[in-house]
Scaffold this motif. Structure first.
Motif, PDB file in Angstrom:
ATOM      1  N   LEU A  61       0.845  -1.195  -0.100  1.00 19.76           N
ATOM      2  CA  LEU A  61      -0.111   0.102  -0.060  1.00 19.76           C
ATOM      3  C   LEU A  61       0.908   1.356   0.079  1.00 19.76           C
ATOM      4  CD1 LEU A  61      -2.720  -1.131   2.621  1.00 19.76           C
ATOM      5  CD2 LEU A  61      -3.163  -0.466   0.396  1.00 19.76           C
ATOM      6  N   ASP A  62       2.105   1.362  -0.087  1.00 20.89           N
ATOM      7  CA  ASP A  62       3.331   2.386   0.043  1.00 20.89           C
ATOM      8  C   ASP A  62       2.660   3.152  -1.415  1.00 20.89           C
ATOM      9  OD1 ASP A  62       4.093   1.527   2.333  1.00 20.89           O
ATOM     10  OD2 ASP A  62       6.041   0.860   1.565  1.00 20.89           O
ATOM     11  N   GLY A  63       2.769   4.349  -1.084  1.00 18.27           N
ATOM     12  CA  GLY A  63       2.397   5.078  -2.294  1.00 18.27           C
ATOM     13  C   GLY A  63       1.148   5.560  -2.467  1.00 18.27           C
ATOM     14  N   ILE A  64      -0.142   4.588  -1.682  1.00 18.55           N
ATOM     15  CA  ILE A  64      -1.391   5.043  -1.653  1.00 18.55           C
ATOM     16  C   ILE A  64      -1.711   5.767  -0.240  1.00 18.55           C
ATOM     17  CG2 ILE A  64      -3.523   4.204  -1.608  1.00 18.55           C
ATOM     18  CD1 ILE A  64      -2.505   1.620  -2.981  1.00 18.55           C
ATOM     19  N   ALA A  65      -2.313   6.964  -0.444  1.00 13.98           N
ATOM     20  CA  ALA A  65      -2.719   7.556   0.972  1.00 13.98           C
ATOM     21  C   ALA A  65      -3.840   6.900   1.461  1.00 13.98           C
ATOM     22  CB  ALA A  65      -2.784   9.131   0.644  1.00 13.98           C
ATOM     23  N   TRP A  66      -3.574   5.593   1.833  1.00 16.73           N
ATOM     24  CA  TRP A  66      -4.831   4.830   2.277  1.00 16.73           C
ATOM     25  C   TRP A  66      -5.476   5.265   3.579  1.00 16.73           C
ATOM     26  CZ3 TRP A  66      -3.767   1.510   6.670  1.00 16.73           C
ATOM     27  CH2 TRP A  66      -2.700   1.473   6.917  1.00 16.73           C
ATOM     28  N   MET A  67      -4.817   6.319   4.586  1.00 15.07           N
ATOM     29  CA  MET A  67      -5.433   6.572   5.779  1.00 15.07           C
ATOM     30  C   MET A  67      -6.145   7.656   5.477  1.00 15.07           C
ATOM     31  SD  MET A  67      -3.511   5.944   9.217  1.00 15.07           S
ATOM     32  CE  MET A  67      -2.398   4.756   8.240  1.00 15.07           C
ATOM     33  N   SER A  68      -6.384   8.450   4.055  1.00 14.64           N
ATOM     34  CA  SER A  68      -7.110   9.306   3.881  1.00 14.64           C
ATOM     35  C   SER A  68      -8.417   9.051   3.385  1.00 14.64           C
ATOM     36  CB  SER A  68      -6.414  10.376   2.930  1.00 14.64           C
ATOM     37  OG  SER A  68      -5.445  11.012   3.400  1.00 14.64           O
ATOM     38  N   LEU A  69      -8.435   7.487   3.205  1.00 11.50           N
ATOM     39  CA  LEU A  69      -9.488   6.601   2.677  1.00 11.50           C
ATOM     40  C   LEU A  69     -10.425   6.145   3.630  1.00 11.50           C
ATOM     41  CD1 LEU A  69      -7.874   5.092  -0.397  1.00 11.50           C
ATOM     42  CD2 LEU A  69      -9.133   7.214  -0.533  1.00 11.50           C
ATOM     43  N   TYR A  70     -11.345   5.333   3.761  1.00 10.15           N
ATOM     44  CA  TYR A  70     -11.913   4.717   4.761  1.00 10.15           C
ATOM     45  C   TYR A  70     -11.917   3.317   4.751  1.00 10.15           C
ATOM     46  CZ  TYR A  70     -13.931   9.497   5.582  1.00 10.15           C
ATOM     47  OH  TYR A  70     -13.986  10.853   5.949  1.00 10.15           O
ATOM     48  N   PRO A  71     -11.663   2.840   6.227  1.00 15.31           N
ATOM     49  CA  PRO A  71     -11.645   1.383   6.207  1.00 15.31           C
ATOM     50  C   PRO A  71     -12.991   0.486   6.131  1.00 15.31           C
ATOM     51  CG  PRO A  71     -11.518   2.633   8.480  1.00 15.31           C
ATOM     52  CD  PRO A  71     -11.588   3.426   7.285  1.00 15.31           C
ATOM     53  N   LEU A  72     -12.929  -0.453   5.319  1.00 17.58           N
ATOM     54  CA  LEU A  72     -14.082  -1.314   5.228  1.00 17.58           C
ATOM     55  C   LEU A  72     -14.130  -2.337   6.044  1.00 17.58           C
ATOM     56  CD1 LEU A  72     -14.886  -1.085   1.432  1.00 17.58           C
ATOM     57  CD2 LEU A  72     -16.009   0.131   3.180  1.00 17.58           C
ATOM     58  N   TYR A  73     -12.867  -3.061   6.292  1.00 18.75           N
ATOM     59  CA  TYR A  73     -12.398  -3.977   7.135  1.00 18.75           C
ATOM     60  C   TYR A  73     -10.911  -4.249   7.499  1.00 18.75           C
ATOM     61  CZ  TYR A  73     -11.847  -9.291   8.388  1.00 18.75           C
ATOM     62  OH  TYR A  73     -11.645 -10.245   9.193  1.00 18.75           O
ATOM     63  N   VAL A  74     -10.712  -4.387   8.725  1.00 18.06           N
ATOM     64  CA  VAL A  74      -9.467  -4.793   9.294  1.00 18.06           C
ATOM     65  C   VAL A  74      -9.658  -6.191  10.032  1.00 18.06           C
ATOM     66  CG1 VAL A  74      -7.668  -3.945  10.737  1.00 18.06           C
ATOM     67  CG2 VAL A  74      -8.915  -2.303   9.487  1.00 18.06           C
ATOM     68  N   TRP A 100     -10.414   5.318  11.070  1.00 17.79           N
ATOM     69  CA  TRP A 100      -9.325   4.097  11.250  1.00 17.79           C
ATOM     70  C   TRP A 100      -9.195   3.780  12.634  1.00 17.79           C
ATOM     71  CZ3 TRP A 100      -7.510   0.807   7.963  1.00 17.79           C
ATOM     72  CH2 TRP A 100      -7.506   1.237   6.586  1.00 17.79           C
ATOM     73  N   LEU A 101      -9.381   4.916  13.515  1.00 18.03           N
ATOM     74  CA  LEU A 101      -9.347   4.566  15.100  1.00 18.03           C
ATOM     75  C   LEU A 101     -10.287   3.829  15.518  1.00 18.03           C
ATOM     76  CD1 LEU A 101      -6.879   5.902  16.682  1.00 18.03           C
ATOM     77  CD2 LEU A 101      -8.501   7.918  17.295  1.00 18.03           C
ATOM     78  N   GLU A 102     -11.523   4.123  15.097  1.00 16.44           N
ATOM     79  CA  GLU A 102     -12.685   3.221  15.252  1.00 16.44           C
ATOM     80  C   GLU A 102     -12.389   1.731  14.823  1.00 16.44           C
ATOM     81  OE1 GLU A 102     -16.561   4.719  14.086  1.00 16.44           O
ATOM     82  OE2 GLU A 102     -15.854   6.725  14.943  1.00 16.44           O
ATOM     83  N   ALA A 103     -11.867   1.596  13.448  1.00 22.20           N
ATOM     84  CA  ALA A 103     -11.861   0.263  13.212  1.00 22.20           C
ATOM     85  C   ALA A 103     -10.800  -0.852  14.022  1.00 22.20           C
ATOM     86  CB  ALA A 103     -11.408   0.398  11.481  1.00 22.20           C
ATOM     87  N   CYS A 104      -9.775   0.361  14.564  1.00 22.38           N
ATOM     88  CA  CYS A 104      -8.722  -0.495  15.326  1.00 22.38           C
ATOM     89  C   CYS A 104      -9.077  -0.822  16.770  1.00 22.38           C
ATOM     90  CB  CYS A 104      -7.531   0.136  14.935  1.00 22.38           C
ATOM     91  SG  CYS A 104      -6.571   0.179  13.516  1.00 22.38           S
ATOM     92  N   TYR A 105      -9.819   0.222  17.410  1.00 18.28           N
ATOM     93  CA  TYR A 105      -9.704   0.290  18.776  1.00 18.28           C
ATOM     94  C   TYR A 105     -11.201   0.126  19.196  1.00 18.28           C
ATOM     95  CZ  TYR A 105      -4.920   1.197  18.410  1.00 18.28           C
ATOM     96  OH  TYR A 105      -3.364   1.214  18.327  1.00 18.28           O
TER      97      TYR A 105
END
Ligand SMILES: [Zn+2]
Length: 349
Positions: A61-74, A100-105
């Motif tokens: 995922l390097d090179g993709i600003a993925w934390m500016s996108l929204y998590p669907l599943y972790v 992301w914080l909600e998806a992780c914690y």
């Protein structure tokens, strides 16, 4: 080639036009194969593959600003590596970061995780501590209504007038406080704070407490806004003197004047040097964490408001004053600090 069912979805991210999906499959030797699927590009679906240890999949995922996108599943398999990225991420997009914080914690950990992120991404952090820090070390709060020493109101003993007019009472009062401090052991929260300083996450501690416990726990840069009990000096010539001499009622060896503790008495001005340095540190800080103070004592209570950076409030008693803060963590100082530290350690190993 692998069968489709061998692949586990590790991470799924929603984009404007579709999804990014990271899958992984564990090999017999313990290493992993990874496959990243995106349907973003104009050529349609694209795949990238990689191999490595379990945590290495995110490198695709390097090179993709993925934390500016929204998590669907972790997935549980990816959670550790994702948490590490999340807590170290200096975010600009607050709403996606919170997702992301909600998806992780879990909810109960989320505020502590947010503070952990702020601590990891701030340039300069100053902590500001008050009585709530000390009382957890079983030190009596000498401001409390019950009083603790011969039921004497400290406001009548801890004054320049008492020092001048009833020195034996003044001396006994402070000698008793010094004796109670001798046995005081800093609680775990103090050691968390000194370890954050040695790990470069905290630049300074400003404290309203006079018990010297931050120093006892190893904190190096401590601004003592109300002085320190054990820093005995002469009330006449200002020369430093020993704590033992004061407790035994001896006069200054230089001029014969009365010795006194290094604290600010009611009606005296704050120590200029510590106050000025604390003020400067707070003004330069981009994160100020206020811990265990009801913010009732002027002017020290103004200090946390002098920063333009983020402000955090940790206290067992949540009061209206806390509405001035960006983040409030309700709870005992030592417990909250240990919880934040546990999250920090989980992503720093
Ligand atoms: Zn003297």
């Amino acid at each position: 080639m692998r069968n489709a069912e061998e692949w586990t979805t590790l991470l799924s991210i929603g984009t404007e036009g579709g999804t990014i999906e990271l899958k992984g499959a564990e090999r017999y030797d313990g290493w992993w194969d990874f496959r990243l699927r995106t349907d973003e590009s104009s050529e349609g679906v694209t795949y990238h593959t990689a191999q490595g240890a379990k945590e290495d999949g995110l490198k695709l995922l390097d090179g993709i600003a993925w934390m500016s996108l929204y998590p669907l599943y972790v997935s549980p398999e990816a959670a550790g590596a994702v948490e590490k990225k999340v807590l170290h991420h200096k975010y600009r997009n607050e709403s996606s970061f919170m997702a992301w914080l909600e998806a992780c914690y879990p909810e109960a950990e989320r505020k502590a995780a947010l503070l952990a992120n702020w601590l990891l991404t701030a340039e300069r952090t100053v902590l500001f501590t008050g009585a709530g820090m000390s009382t957890e070390s079983n030190l009596p709060d000498f401001r409390s209504k019950e009083g603790w020493w011969r039921r004497v109101d400290p406001r009548t003993v801890a004054t320049p007038e008492a020092m001048n007019q009833d020195y034996p009472l003044f001396k006994d009062f402070y000698a008793a406080r010094m004796a109670s401090l001798e046995a005081a052991v800093p609680h775990a929260g103090y050691y968390v704070i000194s370890s954050w300083e040695s790990r470069g996450m905290v630049q300074a501690v400003a404290t309203q407490n006079v018990d010297g416990l931050h120093r006892k726990a190893g904190s190096q840069r401590v601004y003592e806004l109300h002085g320190r009990l054990q820093a005995v000096r002469c009330s006449r010539c200002d020369e430093e003197a020993g704590e033992a001499d004061f407790r035994k009622g001896r006069p200054c060896q230089i001029c014969g004047g009365k010795l006194r503790p290094g604290v600010v008495l009611f009606g005296e001005i704050l120590p200029e040097k510590d106050w000025d340095e604390a003020l400067l540190a707070v003004q330069k800080a981009d994160l100020v964490v206020t811990i265990g103070t009801s913010l009732e004592v002027y002017p020290a209570n103004q200090l946390p408001l002098m920063s333009k950076g983020r402000s955090v409030y940790i206290n067992a008693d949540y009061s209206g004053t806390a509405s001035d803060f960006d983040l409030v963590l309700e709870g005992r100082a030592g417990e909250v600090l240990q919880e934040v530290d546990r999250l920090l350690k989980s992503v720093q190993l």
